[in-house]
Design a protein around this motif. Structure first.
Motif, mmCIF file in Angstrom:
data_model
loop_
_atom_site.group_PDB
_atom_site.id
_atom_site.type_symbol
_atom_site.label_atom_id
_atom_site.label_comp_id
_atom_site.label_asym_id
_atom_site.label_seq_id
_atom_site.Cartn_x
_atom_site.Cartn_y
_atom_site.Cartn_z
ATOM 1 N N ASN A 243 -0.645 4.174 -2.024
ATOM 2 C CA ASN A 243 -1.046 3.542 -0.762
ATOM 3 C C ASN A 243 -1.673 4.562 0.179
ATOM 4 O O ASN A 243 -2.683 4.284 0.846
ATOM 5 C CB ASN A 243 0.172 2.891 -0.108
ATOM 6 C CG ASN A 243 -0.203 1.874 0.950
ATOM 7 O OD1 ASN A 243 -0.913 0.911 0.678
ATOM 8 N ND2 ASN A 243 0.273 2.081 2.167
ATOM 9 N N SER A 250 -4.538 -4.599 -3.424
ATOM 10 C CA SER A 250 -3.860 -5.554 -2.555
ATOM 11 C C SER A 250 -4.742 -6.787 -2.371
ATOM 12 O O SER A 250 -5.969 -6.704 -2.418
ATOM 13 C CB SER A 250 -3.569 -4.918 -1.189
ATOM 14 O OG SER A 250 -2.805 -3.727 -1.331
ATOM 15 N N GLU A 259 -0.114 -3.100 4.069
ATOM 16 C CA GLU A 259 0.657 -2.784 5.270
ATOM 17 C C GLU A 259 2.156 -3.004 5.080
ATOM 18 O O GLU A 259 2.983 -2.426 5.794
ATOM 19 C CB GLU A 259 0.159 -3.620 6.451
ATOM 20 C CG GLU A 259 0.459 -5.123 6.367
ATOM 21 C CD GLU A 259 -0.495 -5.893 5.484
ATOM 22 O OE1 GLU A 259 -0.357 -7.129 5.384
ATOM 23 O OE2 GLU A 259 -1.390 -5.258 4.874
ATOM 24 N N GLY A 260 2.526 -3.803 4.083
ATOM 25 C CA GLY A 260 3.944 -4.066 3.833
ATOM 26 C C GLY A 260 4.531 -3.244 2.716
ATOM 27 O O GLY A 260 5.548 -3.633 2.121
ATOM 28 N N GLU A 262 6.377 -0.655 2.512
ATOM 29 C CA GLU A 262 7.770 -0.211 2.596
ATOM 30 C C GLU A 262 8.737 -1.265 2.077
ATOM 31 O O GLU A 262 9.865 -0.942 1.677
ATOM 32 C CB GLU A 262 8.120 0.152 4.046
ATOM 33 C CG GLU A 262 7.438 1.420 4.526
ATOM 34 C CD GLU A 262 7.901 1.835 5.917
ATOM 35 O OE1 GLU A 262 8.764 1.130 6.485
ATOM 36 O OE2 GLU A 262 7.400 2.853 6.418
ATOM 37 N N GLY A 263 8.317 -2.503 2.047
ATOM 38 C CA GLY A 263 9.190 -3.550 1.539
ATOM 39 C C GLY A 263 9.234 -3.653 0.036
ATOM 40 O O GLY A 263 10.111 -4.347 -0.522
ATOM 41 N N SER A 312 1.905 -6.268 -3.591
ATOM 42 C CA SER A 312 0.726 -6.041 -2.746
ATOM 43 C C SER A 312 -0.445 -6.922 -3.141
ATOM 44 O O SER A 312 -1.166 -7.442 -2.279
ATOM 45 C CB SER A 312 0.320 -4.562 -2.801
ATOM 46 O OG SER A 312 0.000 -4.161 -4.127
ATOM 47 N N ASP A 317 5.683 -8.729 0.645
ATOM 48 C CA ASP A 317 6.270 -7.468 1.084
ATOM 49 C C ASP A 317 7.792 -7.454 0.988
ATOM 50 O O ASP A 317 8.464 -6.657 1.646
ATOM 51 C CB ASP A 317 5.844 -7.147 2.521
ATOM 52 C CG ASP A 317 6.303 -8.202 3.524
ATOM 53 O OD1 ASP A 317 7.003 -9.155 3.118
ATOM 54 O OD2 ASP A 317 5.950 -8.066 4.712
ATOM 55 N N ASP A 318 8.353 -8.295 0.136
ATOM 56 C CA ASP A 318 9.804 -8.415 -0.015
ATOM 57 C C ASP A 318 10.161 -8.140 -1.468
ATOM 58 O O ASP A 318 9.818 -8.912 -2.366
ATOM 59 C CB ASP A 318 10.248 -9.820 0.391
ATOM 60 C CG ASP A 318 11.753 -10.012 0.340
ATOM 61 O OD1 ASP A 318 12.450 -9.171 -0.271
ATOM 62 O OD2 ASP A 318 12.237 -11.011 0.908
ATOM 63 N N GLY A 354 1.040 -14.390 0.007
ATOM 64 C CA GLY A 354 2.358 -14.277 0.609
ATOM 65 C C GLY A 354 3.223 -15.505 0.473
ATOM 66 O O GLY A 354 4.394 -15.477 0.871
#
Length: 561
Positions: A243, A250, A259-260, A262-263, A312, A317-318, A354
């Motif tokens: 990233n 993505s 942007e997500g 970290e999840g 991504s 992002d989960d 998403g």
């Protein structure tokens, strides 16, 4: 040269007939695994075979390293014509089956023909049993494994099974072993399904006596004591770096950062890891058994490629939602990379990035070929026009996570690889990421001047797949250790890889593949020049293997054979 031993055992599931064939001369030239599988397939599968027809064959093989107790050796190979790429393809699975396979005493097990009833094929050192299992039609992978264990006393580590995706001939269906390990890329599970085989199992007490040099102990000890982030985070450990360098696909490849992140990154996966996971005999233990009690999901992974495809690339992002998708793919028997990218393409067409509810619903529809799932089960190359999305594939295979638009040598590798946009064919990304040791690193930008390195890496990966040695052994293997383990000069070992790659390409040439198929959906600097350099290094002409570039033992088999 150290090589696998034992005859080939051919099983015609249509005629319920078997045959043993001596293959020592092939093993001596191709070691085992992918090399032997490719040589046998090149000789025995008609060049015009329908991937989902009875003339296609599946060749299971393992190598001499499965006689060792060395880390990185719990793997085996399966070779056949891919229903996704339409070319000859080998797929490689970890887990625990390879040593059970070796106990049959066979050097190769070949499946051919087509059964009218659904079968479990039980291969033992004293022969084969054909078991009618029509009651397992539509069963998931866990359901099939549970039946084999409870009713037949056959453990999951002895089994290679398909789920509904394989039975329904989803073009990226997997063959699953140890329940959660996959012969994933390329759709060989659909080939097994087309043959009417729900499961093949292996066992016995007849492993050939192959003496492995003491070098194995050095490697095993280093793997056990190494402080490596992969032991905690697996391959997803690279996600933050990808990233950071603008190299994380993505939103169906339309963007290169998420942007997500970290999840779904390595830390997120490690947080859900609840025990160690490994393959047979391996002390490196890089696998990722994960669970989330609140969501009621337990799976193995996701690894980096799947976290990209269902994360991504799908706008998710989960990590728990990605774990659910990963578990679905294992349960239904689908390559999670291709399934995720396929879903991402559908989300792009529907403007639904998403939407996790839609994602899980779509995965199930693909596995059962229901509604839109019937279209998506054909793979991106076949449905992209209908959905109005870009064709993010090479030779029919969709892209892995390592971003060729940033790592340009990896991009070149996606184009040249005989099995399409797959990162493991040359693992070229491993010499272009910033974390590579300075004396091994290549600048990621540019393609010119990288062809010889690419050829060497393709040959080396083919050697590993023939050994069979896991590609994550790269920090523990070097020239001297290859020579010691396989009792041969390093250059001679690379020639085994070169012969394997050449036969794959030649087979595909007979099916119409040429330079026009070595193409990318994006531009790279000086790409055509680099492609010319690659062909020159291989001794090919515009992507085609000339007769004088074939291995010495080539028997003159023509395109009409």
């Amino acid at each position: 040269m150290l090589c696998s031993r034992g005859p080939m055992f051919t099983i015609d599931v249509g005629g319920r007939e078997t045959e043993e064939t001596a293959i020592e001369s092939i093993q001596e030239r191709y070691i085992g695994g992918r090399g032997v599988g490719t040589r046998l397939a090149h000789e025995r599968i008609p060049f015009d075979a329908d991937p989902l027809g009875p003339e296609n064959r599946l060749v299971f093989t393992t190598g001499p390293m499965q006689a060792s107790n060395m880390s990185f050796t719990g793997r085996m190979n399966c070779t056949g014509v891919s229903p996704l790429t339409d070319g000859l393809l080998s797929s490689n699975a970890g887990g625990f089956m390879s040593r059970n396979f070796a106990e049959t005493g066979y050097g190769a097990v070949e499946l051919t023909g087509e059964s009218e009833e659904l079968l479990a094929v039980h291969v033992r050192d004293d022969g084969v049993e054909f078991e009618a299992v029509d009651h397992l039609a539509g069963a998931t992978v866990p359901e099939t494994v549970e039946y084999l264990e409870s009713e037949r006393g056959i453990t999951s580590d002895q089994t290679a099974v398909i789920g509904p995706a394989g039975e329904n001939e989803v073009r990226f269906a997997s063959i699953m072993t140890s329940e959660e390990r996959a012969f994933g890329r390329g759709g060989l599970g659909a080939v097994m399904g087309a043959k009417g085989i729900k499961a093949i199992t292996f066992g016995g007490d007849s492993a050939p006596d192959i003496e492995i040099p003491a070098t194995q102990q050095e490697i095993h000890g280093e793997a056990a004591t190494a402080d490596d982030i992969m032991k905690e985070q697996g391959t997803v450990a690279v996600m933050d770096l990808a990233n950071e360098v603008n190299g994380l696909p993505s939103y169906y490849f339309s963007e290169q950062q998420f942007e997500g992140v970290e999840g779904i990154n390595g830390a997120a996966v490690a947080d859900k890891k609840y025990k160690k996971g490994t393959c047979s005999a391996c002390a490196f233990a890089c696998k990722l058994p994960t669970k989330d009690e609140a969501a009621g999901v337990e799976t193995e992974g996701p690894e980096f490629e799947v976290a990209m495809a269902f994360g991504s690339n799908s706008g998710v992002d989960d990590i728990v939602e990605v774990m659910k998708s990963n578990e679905q793919c294992d349960r239904y028997g689908m390559d999670a990379i291709s399934a995720g990218n396929t879903v991402a393409a559908y989300l792009a067409a529907e403007d639904e990035f998403g939407n996790t509810e839609l994602i899980h619903e779509t995965v199930e529809k693909i596995a059962h070929r229901e509604g839109i799932g019937d279209t998506l089960a054909e793979g991106i190359d076949r449905f992209h026009d209908e959905l109005g999305v870009e064709n993010w594939s090479v030779k029919g295979m969709d892209f892995a996570a390592h971003e060729g638009r940033v790592l340009n040598g990896q991009g070149l590798s996606y184009a040249t690889a005989n099995r399409g946009a797959d990162h493991m064919y040359a693992t070229f990304y491993s010499v272009e990421y910033p974390l590579v040791e300075p004396d091994e690193a290549l600048e990621p930008e540019g393609t010119v001047g990288k062809a010889e390195t690419l050829v060497d890496r393709e040959n080396l990966m083919a050697l590993n797949d023939s050994g069979v040695v896991c590609k994550f052994s790269r920090s523990y293997m070097n020239r001297e250790r290859y020579e010691s383990l396989f009792d041969a000069d390093y250059e001679d070992l690379l020639e085994v890889g070169a012969r394997t790659v050449t036969l794959e390409r030649h087979f595909n040439n007979q099916r119409g593949f040429d330079r026009d198929d070595d193409r990318l959906p994006y531009d790279l600097p000086d790409f055509e020049t680099a492609l010319d350099e690659y062909y020159e290094a291989r001794g090919w002409t515009d992507g085609v293997v000339p007769e004088d570039a074939l291995p010495d033992e080539y028997d003159g088999r023509s395109a009409s054979a």
